[in-house]
Structures are given as structure tokens and as C-alpha cells.
Design an enzyme around this catalytic site. Structure first.
Site, mmCIF file in Angstrom:
data_model
loop_
_atom_site.group_PDB
_atom_site.id
_atom_site.type_symbol
_atom_site.label_atom_id
_atom_site.label_comp_id
_atom_site.label_asym_id
_atom_site.label_seq_id
_atom_site.Cartn_x
_atom_site.Cartn_y
_atom_site.Cartn_z
ATOM 1 N N THR A 1 -0.092 -3.732 -0.641
ATOM 2 C CA THR A 1 -1.138 -4.398 0.118
ATOM 3 C C THR A 1 -2.395 -4.563 -0.698
ATOM 4 O O THR A 1 -2.842 -3.629 -1.375
ATOM 5 C CB THR A 1 -1.445 -3.633 1.424
ATOM 6 O OG1 THR A 1 -2.555 -4.241 2.088
ATOM 7 C CG2 THR A 1 -1.772 -2.171 1.149
ATOM 8 N N ASP A 2 -2.931 -5.758 -0.659
ATOM 9 C CA ASP A 2 -4.238 -6.003 -1.250
ATOM 10 C C ASP A 2 -5.284 -5.243 -0.439
ATOM 11 O O ASP A 2 -5.055 -4.930 0.735
ATOM 12 C CB ASP A 2 -4.521 -7.512 -1.238
ATOM 13 C CG ASP A 2 -5.868 -7.845 -1.834
ATOM 14 O OD1 ASP A 2 -6.183 -7.317 -2.913
ATOM 15 O OD2 ASP A 2 -6.603 -8.635 -1.226
#
Length: 811
Positions: free
Chosen positions: A304-305
């Protein structure tokens, strides 16, 4: 990282290039555009008619036309075009990431040519051009800053950095970033695909992954096709030795092959996923690639960013740290008065938004305002308020502290506060005030940060409970990454990407242990994100990736499940498989649940289809070889195929359980269960054949009608068997949308047998006998299914214990 494509860029004349030189370089380096490979419409459409299953269907269609079986030809072509149409429509919607990346590039640029500033199309820029960058400008190409004092650039969509970046002469401004403050001139160093932006686009274009669903369908199709061909050849060979009529044998073999080849397999699975996609759309999650639904069911790791995904991508004021004797309200009011309110940057917006009483500063009159200056590193305002005059200033803490001539104790306290905030990844501002020309008084420290979304921690906990692991991948500093990771309970083993990808290595086998051991990665570039996803995929993980920026697009495209969060850039949305239109990540858990239900439906159908093929083909082959008797006619085979495929389409609407952990195609399990049910069906069919021919002494056409009804009724009951692993009454119960068409086609088939439509009539007495026989067989098959699953589970547990012992010895 800029990919300079000329050594002449720094040699540009202060007057800019001449038009003649610019034209020459344009021919040399090409236009400042993103190259893309476009596939023609016919080529894309032809792709859906190519492969083992389409080939067999197409051959069957040709043979049907040769022997003039027009009804068969119509059914075959309908299924072929339905499947191709669904796939083509989905791909046409999804595969436009490069086009949207191009739209983000600046369309115009201010460039100095022949000693004059002029506006030209950005695509005509060349290395060495002198360009002007102003507030609001989209940087049209990678460029080295050469003139002016200051430029603040928002490059969050490119690099993932949550805060604007201050640039000075000698720094590089990346193509696609946005100038927020200041004004500078720059020399173009790279254009087109050689820019940082272009390299990102190239990664998006090169990112490819074949889904596990596609591989599973291919394996199932190959198994059914090879089985069908083998048994049909056996039947044909036996008929030749017995000198049966050649044309009749060929026609029957063709009909049997068409009925057994999984014509509807791709279409049924595509419709199942399309229905799931509609349900996800109601949850505000748009599916752009159907097979990603199946991938989501097996996803075991989610990268996940941070910025805009786990966090709000909104600079927010933390807990103010006022100096002794200073009220928080006074500290915030002074900071707000020293901020630009008409055109605020991200920092000024956060300060003004935190003011408890906005009406307070409405009473103030700003006599003079000095915006933030990168040289003095502060902003300042002269204020008239409530009959008095004073000055306020905010900026770098040490600069503001220097205005106040502090004692050593205050300096030490401020240093300690700033260091503590920096360790958490916070940016800090100092604030001071001077009344009526008196000495400056230090008011305190304001920490700034990008806060996590309200549902991030809850979503991470919920998805971990579903068997998924998380890794943060961000372009921000490791201190900021660790702080956010701690707040959302992601784990604090955050490593800097350069320490993993030493010397630019993104393909070494030694990367995997480092990547798997980390909870997250900081200071990553797009190629790092891409390599992280690819390495994890190569190690056998089914990888999801969430993001919102251009810098996330390559990894989103490469991931098995690319998820663009709400507010994502066009490029990220185009590269993703799933686009969230509601803020936050909470819908991901619902999407995973939906995906796992869809997976159960598809697995049930695959087992059913294989079991039916084995049951019908083996029974037919054995009957012809052992008894020289065709148990059903050619028209019965066609009716059987049609009546079976109608209700199975409705499996897309069936209720299905949600697996507690990620699920994957286990072809050994699928084939074992299907084979057990199929072989049992063969013995069961021979039972009714023996009773009808040898005990009831029925005529051959009546025997064929009885066998047809048994194959039809038992085949539909197999649908109920394969939809779960336990007893048939195990919840969730079948949906009425599945039950109604199943029972309707069974009744229709029964009426055809009773009253002799296309076959010899048998009457209600024999028909009810066949139903009773099929129900008893169904109960026995249900017990057999549970025994097979129990044995498979025992085998899996034994293998897991054995593997655990081996790993223990190795450790």
C-alpha cells in the site's frame, strides 16, 4: 533519475536556442511525447478467438457446418461470440493507462527562442531549451533550474512525497510536477520517454501479468479437451472395427465432442465475475479487469502506498507546543496572521484551518505582508488590530528563534522539541511576535503532518484477520513512514529503498529475503515499487497494490490486483484493476469477501463441468465398447448439453460461503473431487441402464429415453453437490435464482421423456422411478464427496506438518 538525453543542455545560451537549432534537435531527439504501442481493433478482437478452447470450439463449428447440423452450429457460435464480446468489452474499458498519462503532460510551455520569450506546444520542446516556470505551471519536461531564487514544487503524484519540495538553482524539476510557489527559469535536460515521467509511463506499458484465473481456465479446458478427444477417438476406432456406418459414427462422435468440449466454460466464468463486478460497483468499487476479482480472492499480500492511501494527503497541524506563558489560541492566531489567506500554499492552509476562532483574524488589518522567502526562511506580517500594531512571523524554528535572542534554556528546549517532532516525521514551524517595535517574543512550535485516514487502522486489522499481510511502499522519508506505520499498526520495520536495491539492482534473487522481512519501504521510486511487486510475485505471492499517483501506476499495472483509491490520478485509475470511488480503504474488505464468494462459485462450476464430462463420456464410451449400444441418441446429447448449460449460467447469482483465508486454484483437489463424482456417476448410470435393459426388458429406444432422463436429473443434482464441501443442507443454502432454472429445466426434460418429444415416450411411472433412483444416487454421491474432501484435508495437513518439520531442521 532524470535520464538526461543531451550533453548540450547546460550549454544553452542565455538567450535560448535559435529556431534552427531547436528544429535540428527536434529531429535528433524526437517530440516531447510519450511513445505508446497501439493494438488495432481487429487484432484485439482476434485475441479472444485464439487459444486451445476457442480452437476446439471453432473446429466443432466448422464440422457442424460441413455435416449441416445448423442447430449445433448456432449454439456453438453464440457461446463463442458471447465469451469474446464480454472479454473485449472489459478490456476496451480498462487498457488506456498510457493515453491518460499523456493527458497529464503540459500542453503549452513558455520558452526563449531567438532571444524572445514565446509560448509553444510542449511537444516541441527539446533538450537545451530555456523555459520559464511560474506558479501553477505544469513542468513540461525534466529541466535543471538555472535562474531565479526559489521554486516550490508539488511532485507528490510523481514521487509520493506528501509535502511540496523546495527547489534551488542546480536542482531538477521533473516533468509532470506542478509549481506551487516562486518563479524560476530552467534548461530542459530530458524530453519524452527519457524523462522521469516517461520512464514511469514505460514501466506501465511493460507491466504485464497473466492471471491465475486465466491459467486455471486453460488447464481445465485442456484437461476436458484432451479427455474428450481421447474417448471420442476410442469410440470412433471401435465403430470402425465393427464396421458401423461411417457417416453416422462421425456425426455421433462430433455431437458428443461438441457436448463435452467446455464451450460455455469461459462464458459462464466471465458472467459470474461480471455479476460480481456489478455488486462491487454498488459498493462504490469499480472493476476494470474482470479476472482481477478471482485474483483478489487469492491475494495474500497487499502493498500500500502511504500518501493519499493510508493518509489523507492533507497537511494538518499537530499538537501545538506553546512557549511558557503563551496560550495555544495566541500561538495559532499569530501563525494564521503570518500566513497568506487569499492564495495559501499547503502549509498556510493547514495553519489557517487549525484556528479555533476564524473571526479573530477577521478583525485584523494586514498593513504589510512578506511571503515566505527561501533566503530568510520565514514569512512576516505587520498587523493593526484592536487599536494596536504588532508584527508576527513564522518559519524555520531556528530562524524564528534567532529573531528572539533566546537564553540557552529556551534554545535547548526548542531544539529538543524540534528533534522529537522530526523523529516522528513532522515538519515544524516556529512562531514569534513583536509588539509596537519591541523585541521579538518566541511563541512556540507548530508541528505539521499528513494524518492517517480514519479507517486505515481498522481496515488493516480487518484484512489481516482475512489472512492478508501488509507492506507500506512510499516515496516519503523513513521517519514519516515509521510514524504513520505505527499509528495504523502496520509495523515499524521500515527500510530505505536504496538499502534494498543497492547499486540500482532491481532483479537480483537476493532481494526477496530483504523485501519479505520489511514492513514497509521509504524513499522509493516507481521502479522500486514495480520491482517490489514483481519480486513478491515471482516468489509465489498473489500481490495487491494500492495507490493514487502517477508514481504508483507501474506497480498498479504489474500487481495481480491494482487498486486505485478515491481521488487517484487518471493514470493510476487507468492502470488499476479496481477503482475505489469512496474515501478510505474499508471497501477493500468487502471486495475481498465478494471475490472469495465468486471464487467458490467458479470452483463449484469447474468441478461440475469436469465431473459431467467424465460421467457422460466414460459412460458412453464404456457402453459402446462393452455392449455395442448407444445409450443416448445424437439429439439427446444436444438436448442434454442445452438443458445443462441453461441453469449453470445462474450459478453467478448463487449464495456462496466466504473463505476465512486467501484461496487459490488447487487443480489436484478440483480434479480429484470431480473425478470421484464423475466415476461414481458412471457406475450409477450403468445401474439404471442395467435395470432398464436387463431387468425391465425395455425396448432399446425406451432404454435410451430412460438413460437420458437419468443423465439429465442427476446432472442437475450435481450442481447442488459441487457448490459446497459439506452436506447439501450446509449454509448458505442455494439461491432461488439457481433453484428455479435448475428445477424448471429438469421438469422440461421430464416432460420431453414422458410425452416423447424428440425421443420415445416412457410414461410417468418410469419417469418417477428414474427420479427416485437419481435421488438415492444423489444422497450417496453427497457422502462420497464429503469423504473425498476429508481425505484431501487430511493429506494437506500431513504435508503441512512435514514441511514444518523440514523448515525446523533447516532453521
Amino acid at each position: 533519475m532524470t535520464g538526461d538525453n543531451t550533453d548540450q543542455a547546460e550549454l544553452s545560451d542565455p538567450q535560448g536556442l535559435s529556431e534552427a537549432e531547436a528544429s535540428a534537435r527536434l529531429r535528433q531527439y524526437g517530440e516531447n511525447i510519450l511513445a505508446e504501442h497501439r493494438v488495432g481493433l481487429l487484432e484485439r478482437l482476434a485475441h479472444f478467438f485464439w487459444g486451445p478452447i476457442p480452437w476446439m470450439i471453432e473446429i466443432a463449428a466448422v464440422l457442424s457446418a460441413v455435416v449441416r447440423h445448423w442447430a449445433d452450429l448456432a449454439v456453438i457460435l453464440t457461446m463463442l461470440f458471447v465469451n469474446a464480446g464480454v472479454g473485449f468489452w472489459q478490456e476496451a474499458k480498462a487498457d488506456n493507462a498510457i493515453a491518460l498519462l499523456k493527458q497529464r503532460l503540459a500542453l503549452k510551455a513558455d520558452v526563449r527562442r531567438d532571444g524572445k520569450w514565446q509560448e509553444v506546444a510542449a511537444r516541441l520542446l527539446v533538450p537545451g531549451d530555456l523555459i520559464a516556470l511560474r506558479i501553477g505551471s505544469v513542468v513540461p519536461a525534466d529541466a535543471r533550474l538555472v535562474g531565479g531564487d526559489y521554486l516550490s514544487v508539488d511532485q507528490s503524484a510523481l514521487t509520493g512525497e506528501s509535502l511540496p519540495v523546495d527547489k534551488k538553482p542546480g536542482d531538477t524539476a521533473y516533468s509532470g510536477s506542478i509549481a506551487r510557489l516562486g518563479e524560476m527559469t530552467a534548461v530542459v535536460t530530458a524530453t519524452g520517454m527519457n524523462t522521469y515521467f516517461g520512464k514511469t509511463a514505460h514501466l506501465v506499458e511493460s507491466a504485464k501479468s497473466v492471471s491465475h484465473f486465466q491459467r486455471a481456465v486453460l488447464r481445465i479446458g485442456n484437461f476436458l479437451i484432451l479427455t474428450t478427444i481421447g474417448l471420442v477417438l476410442v469410440i470412433g476406432t471401435a465403430a470402425l472395427f465393427r464396421q458401423d456406418p461411417l457417416i453416422e459414427t462421425a456425426q455421433f462422435a462430433l455431437i458428443l465432442a461438441v457436448a463435452s468440449i467446455p464451450v460455455a466454460l469461459p462464458a459462464v466464468l466471465s458472467v459470474t465475475m461480471a455479476v460480481g463486478a456489478e455488486r462491487l460497483a454498488r459498493m462504490r468499487a469499480i472493476v476494470s479487469r474482470l479476472v482481477s476479482i478471482e485474483e483478489m480472492a487469492g491475494m495474500d499480500l497487499l502493498c500500500t502506498d502511504k500518501t493519499g492511501t493510508l493518509t489523507k494527503n492533507e497537511l494538518t497541524l499537530g499538537d501545538p507546543q506553546p512557549a511558557d506563558g503563551v496560550e495555544v489560541s495566541d500561538l495559532l492566531a499569530a501563525a494564521a496572521l503570518a500566513s497568506r489567506r487569499d492564495a495559501p500554499d499547503a502549509i498556510d492552509s493547514a495553519v489557517v484551518a487549525a484556528l479555533p476562532d476564524p473571526a479573530l483574524i477577521e478583525r485584523a488589518h494586514i498593513d504589510h505582508f512578506q511571503p515566505f522567502d527561501p533566503v530568510t526562511k520565514r514569512s512576516e506580517a505587520a498587523v493593526a488590530m484592536d487599536g494596536g500594531h504588532f508584527h508576527v512571523a513564522k518559519g524555520a524554528p531556528q530562524v524564528i528563534l534567532g529573531l528572539c535572542a533566546p537564553d540557552p534554556e529556551l534554545s535547548a528546549r526548542v531544539d529538543k522539541t524540534v528533534e522529537a517532532a522530526a523523529a516522528k516525521g513532522y515538519r515544524t514551524l516556529g512562531v514569534a511576535r513583536s509588539d509596537d517595535g519591541k523585541a521579538w517574543r518566541f511563541l512556540g512550535i507548530l508541528p505539521l503532518f499528513d494524518p492517517p485516514r480514519d479507517d486505515s487502522a481498522e481496515t488493516i486489522a480487518a484484512t489481516r484477520a482475512m489472512g492478508l499481510d501488509f507492506k507500506m511502499v512510499t516515496g516519503d522519508h523513513e521517519a514519516i513512514a515509521r510514524q504513520i506505520a505505527g499509528e495504523v499498526d502496520l509495523g515499524k520495520n521500515i527500510v530505505v529503498a536504496d538499502r534494498v536495491f543497492e547499486k540500482g539492482d532491481t532483479a537480483s534473487a537476493s532481494l526477496l529475503p530483504k523485501i519479505e522481512a520489511a514492513d514497509g519501504f521509504a524513499r522509493v521510486f516507481p521502479e522500486h515499487k514495480f520491482a517490489i511487486v514483481k519480486t513478491l510475485q515471482d516468489a509465489g505471492h498473489i500481490v495487491g497494490m494500492t495507490g493514487d499517483g502517477v508514481n504508483d501506476a507501474p506497480a498498479l499495472k504489474q500487481a495481480d490486483v491494482g487498486i486505485a483509491v478515491s481521488g487517484a490520478t487518471d493514470a493510476a485509475r487507468a492502470a488499476a484493476d479496481l477503482v475505489l470511488t469512496a474515501p478510505g480503504l474499508s471497501v477493500i474488505t468487502s471486495a475481498i469477501e465478494q471475490a472469495r464468494q465468486i471464487f467458490e462459485r467458479m470452483t463449484g462450476y469447474a468441478i461440475y463441468r469436469i465431473a459431467e464430462t467424465i460421467r457422460v463420456l466414460l459412460f458412453m464410451t464404456a457402453s459402446i465398447l462393452a455392449f455395442n449400444f448407444y445409450p443416448v441418441t445424437a439429439i439427446m446429447v444436444v438436448l442434454l448439453a442445452l438443458l445443462n448449460d441453461i441453469p449453470i449460467m445462474m450459478i453467478a447469482y448463487d449464495n456462496a460461503p466466504v473463505a476465512p483465508k486467501p484461496v487459490r486454484w488447487d487443480m489436484v483437489r478440483v480434479l480429484t473431487v470431480a473425478s470421484a463424482l464423475g466415476v461414481f456417476g458412471v457406475f450409477s448410470s450403468f445401474g439404471v441402464f442395467w435395470l432398464a435393459r436387463d431387468q425391465f426388458h425395455l425396448a432399446a429406444p425406451v432404454v435410451q429415453s430412460v438413460v437420458f432422463l437419468k443423465l439429465l436429473v442427476a446432472g442437475h443434482m450435481t450442481i447442488y453437490l459441487t457448490r459446497n464441501k459439506g452436506p447439501i443442507w450446509q449454509r448458505p443454502w442455494p439461491s432461488w435464482k439457481l433453484i428455479v432454472p435448475c428445477e424448471a429445466t429438469q421438469v422440461l426434460g421430464t416432460l420431453a421423456v414422458v410425452y416423447g418429444w424428440f425421443m420415445q415416450p416412457v410414461g410417468w411411472r418410469l419417469a418417477l422411478f428414474v427420479w427416485g433412483y437419481a435421488l438415492v444416487s444423489f444422497a450417496i454421491a453427497s457422502g462420497l464427496k464429503m469423504v473425498v474432501y476429508s481425505l484431501l484435508d487430511h493429506r494437506a495437513r500431513h504435508q503441512a506438518r512435514h514441511l514444518s518439520r523440514i523448515e525446523g531442521h533447516l532453521a
